[in-house]
Design a protein around this motif. Structure first.
Motif, PDB file in Angstrom:
ATOM      1  N   TYR A 146      -0.153  10.507  -9.572  1.00  0.00           N
ATOM      2  CA  TYR A 146      -0.543  10.193  -8.194  1.00  0.00           C
ATOM      3  C   TYR A 146      -0.892   8.711  -8.103  1.00  0.00           C
ATOM      4  O   TYR A 146      -1.774   8.224  -8.797  1.00  0.00           O
ATOM      5  N   SER A 147      -0.188   7.983  -7.227  1.00  0.00           N
ATOM      6  CA  SER A 147      -0.453   6.567  -6.998  1.00  0.00           C
ATOM      7  C   SER A 147      -1.512   6.421  -5.920  1.00  0.00           C
ATOM      8  O   SER A 147      -1.351   6.945  -4.809  1.00  0.00           O
ATOM      9  N   VAL A 148      -2.584   5.717  -6.223  1.00  0.00           N
ATOM     10  CA  VAL A 148      -3.658   5.508  -5.246  1.00  0.00           C
ATOM     11  C   VAL A 148      -3.195   4.485  -4.216  1.00  0.00           C
ATOM     12  O   VAL A 148      -2.851   3.355  -4.581  1.00  0.00           O
ATOM     13  N   ILE A 195      12.745   4.500  -4.629  1.00  0.00           N
ATOM     14  CA  ILE A 195      12.367   5.160  -5.875  1.00  0.00           C
ATOM     15  C   ILE A 195      13.040   6.517  -5.936  1.00  0.00           C
ATOM     16  O   ILE A 195      13.395   7.096  -4.940  1.00  0.00           O
ATOM     17  N   GLY A 196      13.199   7.045  -7.106  1.00  0.00           N
ATOM     18  CA  GLY A 196      13.819   8.348  -7.261  1.00  0.00           C
ATOM     19  C   GLY A 196      13.783   8.746  -8.713  1.00  0.00           C
ATOM     20  O   GLY A 196      12.750   8.638  -9.358  1.00  0.00           O
ATOM     21  N   GLY A 198       0.794  -1.214   0.000  1.00  0.00           N
ATOM     22  CA  GLY A 198       0.000   0.000   0.000  1.00  0.00           C
ATOM     23  C   GLY A 198       0.829   1.268   0.000  1.00  0.00           C
ATOM     24  O   GLY A 198       0.350   2.331   0.370  1.00  0.00           O
ATOM     25  N   SER A 199       2.078   1.187  -0.380  1.00  0.00           N
ATOM     26  CA  SER A 199       2.907   2.385  -0.421  1.00  0.00           C
ATOM     27  C   SER A 199       4.023   2.176  -1.427  1.00  0.00           C
ATOM     28  O   SER A 199       4.304   1.058  -1.835  1.00  0.00           O
ATOM     29  N   THR A 200       4.684   3.265  -1.805  1.00  0.00           N
ATOM     30  CA  THR A 200       5.782   3.166  -2.752  1.00  0.00           C
ATOM     31  C   THR A 200       7.082   2.853  -2.037  1.00  0.00           C
ATOM     32  O   THR A 200       7.222   3.042  -0.845  1.00  0.00           O
ATOM     33  N   SER A 226       8.735   9.994  -0.148  1.00  0.00           N
ATOM     34  CA  SER A 226       7.955  10.330   1.043  1.00  0.00           C
ATOM     35  C   SER A 226       6.472  10.527   0.783  1.00  0.00           C
ATOM     36  O   SER A 226       5.711  10.782   1.705  1.00  0.00           O
ATOM     37  N   CYS A 227       6.034  10.423  -0.481  1.00  0.00           N
ATOM     38  CA  CYS A 227       4.603  10.576  -0.778  1.00  0.00           C
ATOM     39  C   CYS A 227       4.273   9.813  -2.049  1.00  0.00           C
ATOM     40  O   CYS A 227       5.132   9.178  -2.651  1.00  0.00           O
TER      41      CYS A 227
END
Length: 290
Positions: free
Chosen positions: A138-140, A42-43, A36-38, A83-84
């Motif tokens: 935006y990733s849900v 990642i970068g 449920g998160s990235t 972070s998001c």
């Protein structure tokens, strides 16, 4: 090569494309529905892209233009914040192709109607196209879905050269004509996509994206006709600004060869069109993208 608007994965196989289906878009983001998160890893990601497309160039009523190959190369640079769930994508494509171009009816003042009939233009058209796209992604959370929004600019130069043949069967050639059309298409885009893992190690995925756009099509048409005696017998100029809309659709497969190297293959369709009174102007480009 990645799918339009995607950002390359990082997390030992736990990956998902980001998308735009633009001509043009690529990159990928690591996303695991179970987590449920990235991923924190990642970068910044960079993807090289090739679109082996065929194009049916912008046409108006009364004209025929051959569908021709328009191979395009491009680059996608994407960044997903650790972070998001937000990220940014920049896509760039350039391509060129050529095909036959024939105007058989009077189109505005481009062809000269005579008592015997209507002049016909027979020649070849070369098309050059640049496509630049800036997207916010935006990733849900807790899903394999994402949303896209941004702006797009497409520039096309159409250069047609050929002979002008009079409508009369007994007439003689009116000479040589060159037509130049400069098209500037500016679009605001909204869309989204999904990605699904098809292997336990998460290195094999299917993805799809759909993006629609609304904006303006600005055109500048210029023509000069040279008679057999080398004198200019016809000059023609036209400019227009019309409402335009577009659709960019992509469906494909992506394989994470390593944690930092990926290969993707997709089918992509891009269409943009405008209407000027009773006159429709449409450009369709589609084909496989690597």
């Amino acid at each position: 090569a990645l799918a339009p608007g995607e950002v390359a994965p990082v997390d030992s196989g736990s990956v998902a494309p980001q998308g735009s289906g633009a001509p043009l878009v690529s990159g990928e983001t690591t996303f695991s529905p179970e987590e449920g998160s990235t991923s924190d890893e990642i970068g910044l990601r960079v993807a090289l892209r090739f679109w082996g497309a065929s194009s049916a160039p912008a046409t108006v009523e009364g004209s025929q233009r051959e569908t021709f190959l328009l191979p395009s190369g491009g680059l996608t640079i994407s960044y997903l914040s650790p972070s998001c769930n937000f990220g940014g994508i920049v896509n760039f494509f350039y391509g060129q192709g050529r095909g036959d171009s024939t105007f058989e009816d009077a189109i505005g003042s481009r062809n000269v109607a005579t008592a015997a009939g209507v002049d016909r233009f027979d020649g070849r058209q070369e098309t050059y196209r640049y496509d630049v796209e800036l997207l916010l992604r935006y990733s849900v959370p807790d899903t394999p879905a994402y949303f896209l929004g941004g702006v797009r600019y497409i520039f096309m130069k159409e250069d047609s050269k050929g002979d002008v043949v009079p409508g009369s069967l007994n007439g003689t050639s009116r000479g040589y004509k060159r037509e130049l059309t400069f098209n500037n298409v500016i679009l605001f885009e909204l869309g989204g996509g999904v990605v699904g893992n098809i292997s336990e190690d998460r290195r094999h995925r299917l993805f799809g994206t759909a993006v629609v756009g609304f904006g303006a099509w600005l055109g500048d048409y210029q023509a000069d006709q040279i008679a057999p005696n080398r004198t200019t017998v016809d000059g023609d100029d036209d400019e227009w600004t019309d409402f335009a809309y577009s659709a960019d659709l992509t469906f494909g497969y992506q394989w994470s060869i390593t944690d930092s190297v990926e290969l993707g293959l997709s089918y992509r369709l891009l269409v943009f069109t405008s209407q000027r009174g009773d006159e429709d102007r449409t450009n369709l480009t589609h084909g496989l993208e690597l």
